[in-house]
Design a protein around this motif. Structure first.
Motif, PDB file in Angstrom:
ATOM      1  N   ILE A  10       0.866  -1.172   0.000  1.00 47.12           N
ATOM      2  CA  ILE A  10       0.000   0.000   0.000  1.00 47.12           C
ATOM      3  C   ILE A  10       0.905   1.225   0.000  1.00 47.12           C
ATOM      4  N   ALA A  11       0.816   2.001  -1.058  1.00 48.98           N
ATOM      5  CA  ALA A  11       1.683   3.176  -1.190  1.00 48.98           C
ATOM      6  C   ALA A  11       0.836   4.434  -1.326  1.00 48.98           C
ATOM      7  N   GLY A  12       1.139   5.407  -0.507  1.00 47.79           N
ATOM      8  CA  GLY A  12       0.509   6.709  -0.660  1.00 47.79           C
ATOM      9  C   GLY A  12       1.272   7.519  -1.687  1.00 47.79           C
ATOM     10  N   ASN A  13       0.556   8.284  -2.471  1.00 51.50           N
ATOM     11  CA  ASN A  13       1.176   9.211  -3.424  1.00 51.50           C
ATOM     12  C   ASN A  13       0.637  10.594  -3.071  1.00 51.50           C
ATOM     13  N   TRP A  14       1.459  11.351  -2.399  1.00 54.40           N
ATOM     14  CA  TRP A  14       0.980  12.646  -1.882  1.00 54.40           C
ATOM     15  C   TRP A  14       0.874  13.707  -2.972  1.00 54.40           C
ATOM     16  N   LYS A  15       1.481  13.460  -4.120  1.00 49.26           N
ATOM     17  CA  LYS A  15       1.470  14.452  -5.214  1.00 49.26           C
ATOM     18  C   LYS A  15       2.034  15.788  -4.710  1.00 49.26           C
ATOM     19  N   MET A  16       1.441  16.933  -5.080  1.00 55.64           N
ATOM     20  CA  MET A  16       2.003  18.219  -4.636  1.00 55.64           C
ATOM     21  C   MET A  16       1.207  18.719  -3.422  1.00 55.64           C
ATOM     22  N   GLY A 233      -2.627  -4.798  -3.530  1.00 51.30           N
ATOM     23  CA  GLY A 233      -2.469  -3.521  -2.834  1.00 51.30           C
ATOM     24  C   GLY A 233      -2.828  -2.354  -3.737  1.00 51.30           C
ATOM     25  N   GLY A 234      -2.420  -1.158  -3.335  1.00 50.09           N
ATOM     26  CA  GLY A 234      -2.859   0.002  -4.097  1.00 50.09           C
ATOM     27  C   GLY A 234      -1.903   1.172  -4.030  1.00 50.09           C
ATOM     28  N   LEU A 235      -2.053   2.058  -5.003  1.00 51.35           N
ATOM     29  CA  LEU A 235      -1.367   3.355  -4.994  1.00 51.35           C
ATOM     30  C   LEU A 235      -2.465   4.385  -4.725  1.00 51.35           C
ATOM     31  N   ILE A 236      -2.325   5.081  -3.620  1.00 54.82           N
ATOM     32  CA  ILE A 236      -3.428   5.869  -3.092  1.00 54.82           C
ATOM     33  C   ILE A 236      -3.085   7.351  -3.120  1.00 54.82           C
TER      34      ILE A 236
END
Ligand code: PGA
Length: 255
Positions: A10-16, A233-236
């Motif tokens: 499970i990976a968070g992608n916070w972006k900007m 899992g996911g990219l969130i």
């Protein structure tokens, strides 16, 4: 199909989003909530947040990732960040080829491949994003497109390096829109990605690669999505900016 041979990520992608001090606060809030995870937990954060994030995550089960990487070792590439810089900062994962990079910053399948090779050669885990637009889906090109993007991204990647490859299937029409692919659509898309890997490296190798789903995954729909055989899992995006929501997704992937 053997989901047991793969670890969910499970990976968070916070972006900007999030300044360094906000990053620290959010990670402090997340740490106790995700500490019992039975999946890998990753937060991919803006470059400027990396030192604060690495410091805040120290001693926990949260791994820190970057949202991009340049493919040259160093030189006149204003605004870019190299593998050596990310290594020294303590990064373990790198997101490559996100559809926002492809749409807004001229990322192509060729540059995605170059960035993938740079990341893998430097020992990072690469989270490579692929996904079709709504138009491509409606024209019936989803399978062709996903297989093409996957194979292009993996050109010259060795079978041994595959162990550090994660592919995130992210339908462009589902990113940040609140429209999620159905669990069956996610499973099918991830299956196309896995089939492409099997065509290039053989079935056994493909079975071992983590394939995430991404696109409006949230605390409510995560359970159903990650229960699918091909969804590891996911990219969130949005939901990774809220500690409780993110931890619910981590728990769904830990079952
Ligand atoms: P989202 O973003 O969860 O906000 O749709 C996912 C992503 O872009 O990785």
């Amino acid at each position: 199909m053997n989901k047991a041979v793969r670890k969910a990520v499970i990976a968070g992608n916070w972006k900007m989003n999030k300044t360094p001090s906000e990053a620290k606060a959010l990670i402090e809030e997340m740490k106790p909530l995700v500490k019992d995870a039975d999946c890998d937990v990753v937060l991919c954060v803006p470059f400027i947040d990396i030192p604060a994030a690495v410091e805040a995550a120290k001693g926990s089960n949260i791994h820190i990732g970057a949202e991009n990487i340049h493919y040259k070792e160093s030189g006149a590439y204003t605004g870019e960040v190299s593998a050596a810089m990310l290594k020294e900062a303590g990064v373990e994962y790198v997101v490559i080829g996100h559809s926002e990079r492809r749409t807004y910053f001229g990322e192509t399948d060729q540059t995605v491949n170059l960035r993938t090779l740079a990341a893998l050669n430097a020992g990072f885990k690469a989270i490579i994003c692929v996904g079709e637009t709504l138009e491509q889906r409606e024209l019936g090109y989803t399978e062709t497109l996903l297989k093409y993007q996957t194979k292009m991204a993996l050109t010259n990647v060795t079978e041994d390096q595959l162990k550090n490859v994660i592919i995130a299937y992210e339908p462009v029409w589902a990113i940040g829109t609140g429209v999620t692919a159905s669990a069956d659509q996610a499973d099918e898309g991830n299956g196309f990605v896995r089939a492409a890997i099997a065509e290039a490296y053989g079935k056994d190798a493909a079975e071992r690669v983590t394939v995430q789903y991404g696109g409006s995954m949230n605390a409510k729909n995560a359970d159903e999505l990650v229960s699918k055989v091909n969804v590891d899992g996911g990219l969130i995006g949005g939901a990774s900016l809220k500690a409780v929501d993110f931890s619910v997704i981590v728990k769904a992937a830990s079952k």
